[in-house]
Write an enzyme that holds these catalytic residues in place. Structure first.
Site, short mmCIF file in Angstrom:
data_model
loop_
_atom_site.label_atom_id
_atom_site.label_comp_id
_atom_site.label_asym_id
_atom_site.label_seq_id
_atom_site.Cartn_x
_atom_site.Cartn_y
_atom_site.Cartn_z
N ASP A 157 0.83 -1.21 0.00
CA ASP A 157 0.00 0.00 0.00
C ASP A 157 0.86 1.26 0.00
OD1 ASP A 157 -2.49 -1.04 -0.14
OD2 ASP A 157 -3.00 -0.79 1.98
N LYS A 175 -3.25 3.50 -2.91
CA LYS A 175 -4.35 4.41 -3.23
C LYS A 175 -4.04 5.80 -2.66
CE LYS A 175 -7.89 0.77 -2.83
NZ LYS A 175 -7.05 -0.31 -2.28
N MET A 178 -8.54 9.07 7.53
CA MET A 178 -8.91 9.42 6.15
C MET A 178 -10.01 10.47 6.13
SD MET A 178 -8.92 5.47 4.74
CE MET A 178 -9.89 4.93 6.16
#
Length: 405
Positions: free
Chosen positions: A196, A218, A335
């Site tokens: 990641d 991402k 996030m």
């Protein structure tokens, strides 16, 4: 014993005699039970672990003195009575019957020796002395090898084909030093690493040249490799007989989609396991001096995803703001930078005190770490003015007042 041939013996289902019932004998019993042996202990008295093992049917204990017929059917013998003449008798009888014997009192006079052993995954290393027995040195060397295995410093990657598997490894908040020893060991054994964006990428430099690294990171608003494709990669490489490490930031099971990946592997019949990591929900606030719980301020923590507060188009989602506002603890948002105005408005609208402290910790545990702090009713504007960007962890509650720049 000037010449020794190191061997790893398969004792599964085979009779092993242990003459003696004291602490030394008990350690030998535990070792051969782990090897699946059919264990007979002969001693007039025995340690609690031996007595309990016999009661549970794990071994046979004959309460009495050693007899030569105790050797019947034995493949290996341990002379550990604590009495030298008795151990000499056991060893002599074993020699006459061509059965290997380990002398606990004098390793040099037996026909076999015990080794100091370390097991990690499917790697088995045994250490002994070629000359005069020196068990303390063997143990010291064994422990050093174990430490190197745990740190991923030894080349343990398979060189022959074997069954494939997937291991989800939590990499922590980004600093390679916060990756667990188990995580490093799994990386050292990996054929494929699926990594990641927020994983500790510095550890990738330690991998061998033959390891395939697949970057599926991402970024906000940019998901070049969708989750379904990540699941497919994990399954495909494991089914091809490769050992796959899915290296993720934080902890795989704390808003990390680890549950989805485990489910995909299980559905495909792939062996899968999880190595937990230090979650950024707690570690990043700690990097800024914020305890997520603190006596007199917060006795509970709620962790939410900022993605749950808004739609992909940035529109508010009807979360239970009232429940979050009356939690009387700490709210940690992962996030959540893009959703911060919605989160602040939702909590204020549900009655949370406008003066509630808020701290935003960007790039925790890195040289670029930065803290932006303020009141709940002003934090969205402060963050916009400061140019706050992901990755960041937002802490809402009294404990946020402990934030250090």
């Amino acid at each position: 014993m000037s010449e020794l041939l190191p061997l790893h013996l398969s004792l599964h289902g085979r009779r092993v005699l242990v003459a003696g019932g004291g602490p030394v004998a008990a350690r030998k019993v535990a070792a051969v039970l782990d090897a699946g042996a059919d264990v007979l202990v002969v001693a007039p008295f025995a340690c609690e672990s031996i007595v309990d093992g016999a009661a549970a049917g794990l071994l046979t204990w004959r309460c009495g003195e050693y007899r030569v017929d105790d050797l019947d059917g034995a493949w290996l013998v341990f002379a550990a009575t604590g009495d030298r003449p008795a151990d000499e008798t056991v060893a002599a009888d074993a020699e006459a019957r061509q059965v290997f014997c380990v002398r606990a009192d004098d390793a040099a006079t037996g026909s076999a020796r015990s080794a100091a052993v370390v097991r990690r995954d499917d790697v088995l290393v045994s250490v002994g002395s070629a000359g005069a027995a020196d068990p303390r040195r063997a143990v010291a060397v064994r422990d050093a090898i174990a430490a190197s295995l745990d740190a991923g410093a030894l080349p343990v990657r398979r060189q022959r084909p074997g069954p494939g598997r997937v291991v989800l490894v939590g990499g922590g908040p980004g600093d390679g030093d916060l990756l667990t020893l188990r995580g490093r060991r799994e990386l050292a054994a990996a054929d494929v690493v699926v990594v990641d964006r927020l994983a500790p990428r510095s550890v990738l430099d330690e991998l061998g040249p033959g390891v395939l690294i697949l970057d599926v990171g991402k970024a906000p608003g940019r998901h070049p490799v969708p989750q379904t494709e990540i699941n497919r990669l994990l399954v495909e490489h494991a089914q091809a007989g490769r050992r796959v490490v899915r290296l993720k930031g934080g902890d795989p099971f704390v808003l990390g989609r680890g549950g989805e990946e485990v489910a995909a592997c299980r559905e495909a019949g792939v062996d899968v396991s999880v190595v937990p990591g230090v979650t950024s929900a707690f570690a990043v606030p700690a990097a800024a001096g914020i305890p997520v719980t603190n006596r007199g301020q917060s006795r509970q923590v709620t962790v939410i995803s900022g993605h749950d507060a808004v739609t992909p188009d940035g529109l508010p989602v009807d979360l239970d703001w009232a429940a979050l506002a009356r939690g009387h603890g700490t709210l940690v948002v992962l996030m959540g930078v893009a959703a911060l105005p919605v989160i602040a408005a939702g909590l204020l609208g549900a009655g949370l005190d406008p003066a509630t402290p808020v701290a935003i910790v960007e790039n925790g545990w890195t040289p670029a770490q930065r803290v932006t702090a303020g009141r709940l009713d002003e934090i969205a504007e402060l963050a916009r003015g400061a140019g706050v960007e992901s990755p960041a962890v937002i802490v809402i509650g009294a404990v946020a007042g402990h934030a250090q720049a």
